[in-house]
Design a protein around this motif. Structure first.
Motif, PDB file in Angstrom:
ATOM      1  N   THR A 178       0.822  -1.199   0.000  1.00  0.00           N
ATOM      2  CA  THR A 178       0.000   0.000   0.000  1.00  0.00           C
ATOM      3  C   THR A 178       0.864   1.261   0.000  1.00  0.00           C
ATOM      4  OG1 THR A 178      -1.781   1.153   1.205  1.00  0.00           O
ATOM      5  CG2 THR A 178      -0.124   0.006   2.527  1.00  0.00           C
ATOM      6  N   PRO A 179       0.352   2.354  -0.593  1.00  0.00           N
ATOM      7  CA  PRO A 179       1.014   3.649  -0.417  1.00  0.00           C
ATOM      8  C   PRO A 179       0.544   4.349   0.855  1.00  0.00           C
ATOM      9  CG  PRO A 179      -0.779   3.873  -1.978  1.00  0.00           C
ATOM     10  CD  PRO A 179      -0.733   2.416  -1.584  1.00  0.00           C
ATOM     11  N   PHE A 180      -0.385   3.716   1.562  1.00  0.00           N
ATOM     12  CA  PHE A 180      -1.014   4.268   2.761  1.00  0.00           C
ATOM     13  C   PHE A 180       0.034   4.528   3.841  1.00  0.00           C
ATOM     14  CE2 PHE A 180      -4.088   3.802   6.390  1.00  0.00           C
ATOM     15  CZ  PHE A 180      -4.993   4.763   5.975  1.00  0.00           C
ATOM     16  N   GLN A 181      -0.025   5.686   4.489  1.00  0.00           N
ATOM     17  CA  GLN A 181       1.016   6.041   5.449  1.00  0.00           C
ATOM     18  C   GLN A 181       0.463   6.499   6.795  1.00  0.00           C
ATOM     19  OE1 GLN A 181       3.838   8.775   3.738  1.00  0.00           O
ATOM     20  NE2 GLN A 181       4.495   7.334   2.192  1.00  0.00           N
ATOM     21  N   ASP A 182      -0.731   6.070   7.140  1.00  0.00           N
ATOM     22  CA  ASP A 182      -1.297   6.403   8.451  1.00  0.00           C
ATOM     23  C   ASP A 182      -0.638   5.498   9.491  1.00  0.00           C
ATOM     24  OD1 ASP A 182      -2.957   6.402  10.802  1.00  0.00           O
ATOM     25  OD2 ASP A 182      -4.560   7.299   9.616  1.00  0.00           O
ATOM     26  N   THR A 183       0.261   6.078  10.291  1.00  0.00           N
ATOM     27  CA  THR A 183       1.037   5.249  11.215  1.00  0.00           C
ATOM     28  C   THR A 183       0.164   4.574  12.259  1.00  0.00           C
ATOM     29  OG1 THR A 183       1.517   7.206  12.569  1.00  0.00           O
ATOM     30  CG2 THR A 183       3.146   6.580  10.903  1.00  0.00           C
ATOM     31  N   GLY A 184      -0.912   5.226  12.692  1.00  0.00           N
ATOM     32  CA  GLY A 184      -1.799   4.617  13.684  1.00  0.00           C
ATOM     33  C   GLY A 184      -2.450   3.354  13.155  1.00  0.00           C
ATOM     34  N   VAL A 185      -2.911   3.397  11.911  1.00  0.00           N
ATOM     35  CA  VAL A 185      -3.521   2.216  11.292  1.00  0.00           C
ATOM     36  C   VAL A 185      -2.496   1.097  11.155  1.00  0.00           C
ATOM     37  CG1 VAL A 185      -4.527   1.324   9.148  1.00  0.00           C
ATOM     38  CG2 VAL A 185      -5.328   3.500  10.083  1.00  0.00           C
ATOM     39  N   LEU A 186      -1.279   1.447  10.753  1.00  0.00           N
ATOM     40  CA  LEU A 186      -0.253   0.424  10.548  1.00  0.00           C
ATOM     41  C   LEU A 186       0.179  -0.215  11.869  1.00  0.00           C
ATOM     42  CD1 LEU A 186       1.903   2.209   7.825  1.00  0.00           C
ATOM     43  CD2 LEU A 186       0.130   0.472   7.499  1.00  0.00           C
ATOM     44  N   ILE A 187       0.279   0.581  12.934  1.00  0.00           N
ATOM     45  CA  ILE A 187       0.604   0.023  14.247  1.00  0.00           C
ATOM     46  C   ILE A 187      -0.477  -0.960  14.686  1.00  0.00           C
ATOM     47  CG2 ILE A 187       0.798   0.594  16.702  1.00  0.00           C
ATOM     48  CD1 ILE A 187       2.220   3.193  15.814  1.00  0.00           C
ATOM     49  N   ASN A 188      -1.741  -0.607  14.487  1.00  0.00           N
ATOM     50  CA  ASN A 188      -2.825  -1.516  14.853  1.00  0.00           C
ATOM     51  C   ASN A 188      -2.803  -2.792  14.022  1.00  0.00           C
ATOM     52  OD1 ASN A 188      -3.917   0.080  16.909  1.00  0.00           O
ATOM     53  ND2 ASN A 188      -5.140   1.273  15.488  1.00  0.00           N
ATOM     54  N   LEU A 189      -2.343  -2.696  12.778  1.00  0.00           N
ATOM     55  CA  LEU A 189      -2.220  -3.906  11.960  1.00  0.00           C
ATOM     56  C   LEU A 189      -1.129  -4.832  12.489  1.00  0.00           C
ATOM     57  CD1 LEU A 189      -2.685  -2.639   8.302  1.00  0.00           C
ATOM     58  CD2 LEU A 189      -3.954  -4.499   9.383  1.00  0.00           C
ATOM     59  N   ILE A 190      -0.096  -4.268  13.097  1.00  0.00           N
ATOM     60  CA  ILE A 190       0.924  -5.101  13.737  1.00  0.00           C
ATOM     61  C   ILE A 190       0.335  -5.800  14.958  1.00  0.00           C
ATOM     62  CG2 ILE A 190       3.128  -5.101  14.972  1.00  0.00           C
ATOM     63  CD1 ILE A 190       3.917  -2.626  13.318  1.00  0.00           C
ATOM     64  N   ASN A 191      -0.266  -5.024  15.840  1.00  0.00           N
ATOM     65  CA  ASN A 191      -0.718  -5.563  17.120  1.00  0.00           C
ATOM     66  C   ASN A 191      -1.981  -6.403  16.998  1.00  0.00           C
ATOM     67  OD1 ASN A 191       1.423  -4.191  18.257  1.00  0.00           O
ATOM     68  ND2 ASN A 191       0.195  -2.530  19.075  1.00  0.00           N
TER      69      ASN A 191
END
Length: 319
Positions: free
Chosen positions: A235-248
């Protein structure tokens, strides 16, 4: 967990923060602390460490780099990244290089951090206990550079599911994989559901938004119900909050930027297929991918829809 205490290594270059962390866990763990990432690696090399909690912003070595080195030296050690900065590069590195268990923001919630570390320690105990009979986790040094180098088990016909309305991603995956694995293409969440119901899938290559619909809740719930399925997000998506939640909450395996680069994508698909086969064959390894519950209200609204579908897939997992 057996009678002996699990071992916990805390790494932060600030003595004050290190003392605060140590106070949370003193008495419960065999505790090791250091402000020096190089010394942390020496500790991991000398003795069995169940959990490492490392800060990201450190001189000499970033936390993500330290956890990558820990993974290479001690694959069964659970890795947690602690940081006050939600930097995109750190998030990507923590997924792709460190394969971390959790990404924890400062200031931390003491109760939640204790729970996270305790869960990680229990998983590490199980992994170390099963180590003699389990296959070794794939490290970067062992990762294949082509899908053709990943032999499938004779009975396996697991496919790769591409969820993206960008035809270039689908054609790129097809070209990389060739005839070695089936490749399926979904251009919406509903199509993805239909394909997952009809075909065994081991690896998903997915965008985060398709046809204007967010896929984050679906990817998280799929991992919660089927930890043997391995997800690569492109993805080109760069919302860090969303990406952190995808990790956890989703334990995504790799996070790759667009546009598609065939070389890195091929290497990561090969690694993901190996990882899927290990998870399918080794129940104890699946514990490493236990996820947090979804907490975002906007994602809870689609949970019932997704869970109804996932219930029909539950029997597909090989145990």
């Amino acid at each position: 967990m057996n009678a002996s205490k699990p071992s916990l290594l805390l790494v932060d270059d600030e003595e004050r923060i290190l003392r605060s962390l140590a106070m949370l866990f003193r008495g419960q763990y065999l505790l090791h602390t250091t402000t020096d990432a190089r010394q942390a690696l020496e500790i991991v090399a000398r003795q069995q460490i169940h959990v490492v909690v490392s800060d990201q912003k450190m001189p000499v070595m970033r936390g993500a780099d330290l956890l990558r080195e820990v993974k290479e030296r001690s694959p069964n050690t659970m890795r947690i990244l602690l940081t006050g900065y939600s930097e995109l590069d750190a998030i990507i590195a923590s997924v792709n290089e460190g394969e971390i268990f959790r990404y924890v923001n400062k200031p931390w919630d003491a109760a939640e951090l204790r729970t996270t570390v305790d869960q990680a320690a229990q998983i590490a105990y199980a992994l170390y206990s099963a180590a003699p009979s389990e296959p070794a986790p794939v490290t970067a040094a062992r990762a294949a550079t082509a899908v053709e180098m990943v032999p499938a088990a004779p009975q396996a016909a697991e496919g790769i599911l591409v969820i993206d309305d960008d035809a270039e991603v689908y054609s790129g995956v097809q070209e990389i994989v060739g005839a070695s694995q089936p490749v399926h293409w979904a251009r919406s969440l509903e199509q993805a559901f239909e394909l997952l119901e009809r075909h065994p899938v081991g690896v998903i290559v997915s965008e985060l938004v398709v046809k204007g619909e967010s896929l984050t809740a679906a990817l998280k719930l799929l991992k919660a119900q089927h930890p043997e399925v391995v997800t690569i997000v492109m993805t080109p998506f760069q919302d860090t909050g969303v990406l952190i939640n995808l990790i956890n909450q989703g334990q995504i395996y790799r996070l790759l930027p667009k546009p598609v680069r065939r070389g890195p994508l091929g290497m990561n698909i090969a690694s993901a297929l190996r990882h899927h086969r290990m998870l399918r064959a080794s129940p104890s390894l699946r514990q490493r991918h236990v996820v947090e519950k979804i907490r975002q209200p906007e994602e809870m609204s689609v949970a019932n829809r997704v869970m109804g579908f996932l219930g029909r897939l539950r029997g597909r997992a090989t145990v």
